[in-house]
Design a protein around this motif. Structure first.
Motif, PDB file in Angstrom:
ATOM      1  N   VAL A  33      40.766  63.884  49.006  1.00  9.63           N
ATOM      2  CA  VAL A  33      40.449  63.429  47.646  1.00  9.63           C
ATOM      3  C   VAL A  33      40.728  61.936  47.448  1.00  9.63           C
ATOM      4  O   VAL A  33      40.430  61.393  46.383  1.00  9.63           O
ATOM      5  N   ILE A  34      41.266  61.275  48.455  1.00  9.98           N
ATOM      6  CA  ILE A  34      41.631  59.868  48.319  1.00  9.98           C
ATOM      7  C   ILE A  34      40.396  58.981  48.482  1.00  9.98           C
ATOM      8  O   ILE A  34      39.676  59.074  49.478  1.00  9.98           O
ATOM      9  N   GLU A  35      40.170  58.132  47.511  1.00 11.09           N
ATOM     10  CA  GLU A  35      39.086  57.152  47.577  1.00 11.09           C
ATOM     11  C   GLU A  35      39.500  55.923  48.375  1.00 11.09           C
ATOM     12  O   GLU A  35      38.712  55.392  49.161  1.00 11.09           O
ATOM     13  N   MET A  36      40.709  55.463  48.154  1.00 10.19           N
ATOM     14  CA  MET A  36      41.235  54.299  48.867  1.00 10.19           C
ATOM     15  C   MET A  36      42.718  54.187  48.570  1.00 10.19           C
ATOM     16  O   MET A  36      43.220  54.795  47.626  1.00 10.19           O
ATOM     17  N   ILE A  37      43.414  53.396  49.391  1.00 12.50           N
ATOM     18  CA  ILE A  37      44.815  53.068  49.119  1.00 12.50           C
ATOM     19  C   ILE A  37      44.922  51.563  49.016  1.00 12.50           C
ATOM     20  O   ILE A  37      44.505  50.822  49.914  1.00 12.50           O
ATOM     21  N   LEU A  38      45.453  51.101  47.891  1.00 11.75           N
ATOM     22  CA  LEU A  38      45.667  49.687  47.649  1.00 11.75           C
ATOM     23  C   LEU A  38      47.084  49.308  48.073  1.00 11.75           C
ATOM     24  O   LEU A  38      48.048  50.013  47.735  1.00 11.75           O
ATOM     25  N   VAL A  39      47.208  48.244  48.825  1.00 15.42           N
ATOM     26  CA  VAL A  39      48.537  47.782  49.235  1.00 15.42           C
ATOM     27  C   VAL A  39      48.719  46.331  48.813  1.00 15.42           C
ATOM     28  O   VAL A  39      47.785  45.522  48.856  1.00 15.42           O
ATOM     29  N   HIS A  40      49.917  46.013  48.401  1.00 18.45           N
ATOM     30  CA  HIS A  40      50.287  44.658  48.009  1.00 18.45           C
ATOM     31  C   HIS A  40      50.710  43.881  49.244  1.00 18.45           C
ATOM     32  O   HIS A  40      51.131  44.475  50.253  1.00 18.45           O
ATOM     33  N   SER A  41      50.629  42.576  49.186  1.00 17.93           N
ATOM     34  CA  SER A  41      51.042  41.751  50.330  1.00 17.93           C
ATOM     35  C   SER A  41      52.532  41.864  50.614  1.00 17.93           C
ATOM     36  O   SER A  41      52.998  41.478  51.695  1.00 17.93           O
ATOM     37  N   MET A  62      34.097  55.360  44.281  1.00 20.24           N
ATOM     38  CA  MET A  62      34.614  54.199  43.557  1.00 20.24           C
ATOM     39  C   MET A  62      34.809  53.029  44.518  1.00 20.24           C
ATOM     40  O   MET A  62      35.307  53.227  45.636  1.00 20.24           O
ATOM     41  N   THR A  63      34.457  51.821  44.094  1.00 19.30           N
ATOM     42  CA  THR A  63      34.718  50.618  44.864  1.00 19.30           C
ATOM     43  C   THR A  63      35.913  49.890  44.276  1.00 19.30           C
ATOM     44  O   THR A  63      36.317  50.139  43.128  1.00 19.30           O
ATOM     45  N   VAL A  64      36.459  48.974  45.056  1.00 21.61           N
ATOM     46  CA  VAL A  64      37.646  48.271  44.589  1.00 21.61           C
ATOM     47  C   VAL A  64      37.340  47.447  43.333  1.00 21.61           C
ATOM     48  O   VAL A  64      38.214  47.253  42.470  1.00 21.61           O
ATOM     49  N   ASN A  65      36.117  47.014  43.174  1.00 19.00           N
ATOM     50  CA  ASN A  65      35.754  46.223  41.996  1.00 19.00           C
ATOM     51  C   ASN A  65      35.639  47.070  40.727  1.00 19.00           C
ATOM     52  O   ASN A  65      35.512  46.532  39.633  1.00 19.00           O
ATOM     53  N   GLU A  66      35.645  48.393  40.887  1.00 24.47           N
ATOM     54  CA  GLU A  66      35.593  49.282  39.729  1.00 24.47           C
ATOM     55  C   GLU A  66      36.981  49.673  39.237  1.00 24.47           C
ATOM     56  O   GLU A  66      37.115  50.418  38.263  1.00 24.47           O
ATOM     57  N   ILE A  67      38.018  49.185  39.924  1.00 23.21           N
ATOM     58  CA  ILE A  67      39.391  49.493  39.529  1.00 23.21           C
ATOM     59  C   ILE A  67      39.671  48.957  38.132  1.00 23.21           C
ATOM     60  O   ILE A  67      39.412  47.791  37.832  1.00 23.21           O
ATOM     61  N   LYS A  68      40.185  49.807  37.249  1.00 22.16           N
ATOM     62  CA  LYS A  68      40.521  49.408  35.888  1.00 22.16           C
ATOM     63  C   LYS A  68      41.667  50.277  35.400  1.00 22.16           C
ATOM     64  O   LYS A  68      42.057  51.244  36.056  1.00 22.16           O
ATOM     65  N   ASN A  69      42.217  49.933  34.261  1.00 22.93           N
ATOM     66  CA  ASN A  69      43.299  50.729  33.691  1.00 22.93           C
ATOM     67  C   ASN A  69      42.839  52.166  33.475  1.00 22.93           C
ATOM     68  O   ASN A  69      41.699  52.421  33.074  1.00 22.93           O
ATOM     69  N   TYR A  70      43.733  53.106  33.732  1.00 23.61           N
ATOM     70  CA  TYR A  70      43.390  54.526  33.710  1.00 23.61           C
ATOM     71  C   TYR A  70      42.975  55.005  32.322  1.00 23.61           C
ATOM     72  O   TYR A  70      43.559  54.625  31.304  1.00 23.61           O
TER      73      TYR A  70
END
Length: 249
Positions: free
Chosen positions: A34-42, A1-9
């Motif tokens: 199993v982790i694809e990525m970790i998103l962090v807020h500013s 999965m890429t970050v641009n594919e992020i959508k509501n579950y």
């Protein structure tokens, strides 16, 4: 999965989300593969950000800072770290104790039950379908990351579970009309057992009176029944009493 594919579950998706700082660290420490990525807020700064970067560097997990993607999928404003992980599936251990949930329907209850199981040393959970989505983000969050420390296997019906794991195993269905009161009998320490609980609304049907030794948790007549997560916690605690001294070590 890429970050641009992020959508509501959605249940049919191959990935799910782990909302929150503590559950994300639990996932990093138990199942980083199993982790694809970790998103962090500013808003994530200081010690937490440094620790997260260290763990991700150690495990090879990528971090992406994106307020936009976090705000798109989070359901609480204070959620500033989200792990995106691939759904994974397990087989239960034949020689370990199991909790069996028949048609659980509430995400919060399931997450709480998972946390109680892990807290008292039961790391195998069978789910009899139809049931709530075990990888729903609300289940993950309610478990506080304990879902990553337990094996969960789903079955189309109880008979399928029983055929695969029932032999050489003591079974205890918890029912309002159970034959044995919890706490008045001893179970064998030499055989694994299954603690079986029904749906939040209807419990187990009468056929389960013929499955193993049916158990009732006594309470006053002022209520009709206990909440499923509370009843499960009481049952697990009673059956795990012999291990309580080890929990403190």
């Amino acid at each position: 999965m890429t970050v641009n594919e992020i959508k509501n579950y959605r249940k049919r998706d191959a990935c799910s989300y782990c909302f929150g700082t503590f559950p994300t660290f639990e996932l990093l420490q138990t199942n980083p593969e199993v982790i694809e990525m970790i998103l962090v807020h500013s808003d994530v700064k200081g010690e937490i950000l440094n620790k997260l970067k260290q763990e991700c560097k150690k495990t090879g997990v990528k971090i992406i800072q994106s307020d936009r993607h976090i705000e798109k999928i989070r359901d609480k404003d204070n959620c500033i770290i989200i792990a995106v992980f691939k759904k994974y599936y397990c087989k239960l251990d034949h020689n370990k104790n199991h909790v069996v949930l028949v048609n659980p329907s509430n995400t919060g209850n399931l997450g709480t039950i998972i946390r109680s199981c892990v807290g008292f040393g039961i790391t195998n959970l069978a789910i009899i379908e139809p049931a709530v989505d075990i990888f729903h983000p609300k289940v993950v969050r309610a478990s506080m990351g304990a879902i990553f420390k337990i094996k969960i296997e789903c079955f189309s019906c109880f008979d399928r579970y029983d055929q695969e794991y029932g032999s050489e195993r003591e079974k205890y269905p918890f029912m309002l009309n159970g034959k044995y009161q919890l706490g008045t009998f001893e179970h064998s320490e030499d055989k694994p057992y299954s603690l079986i609980f029904g749906n939040e609304a209807s419990g187990l049907d009468a056929s389960y009176l013929n499955v193993g030794k049916s158990v009732v948790i006594s309470h006053t007549h002022s209520i009709d029944s206990l909440n499923l997560s509370l009843a499960t916690g009481i049952g697990i605690y009673e059956f795990c009493k012999s291990q309580h001294e080890n929990f403190a070590k």
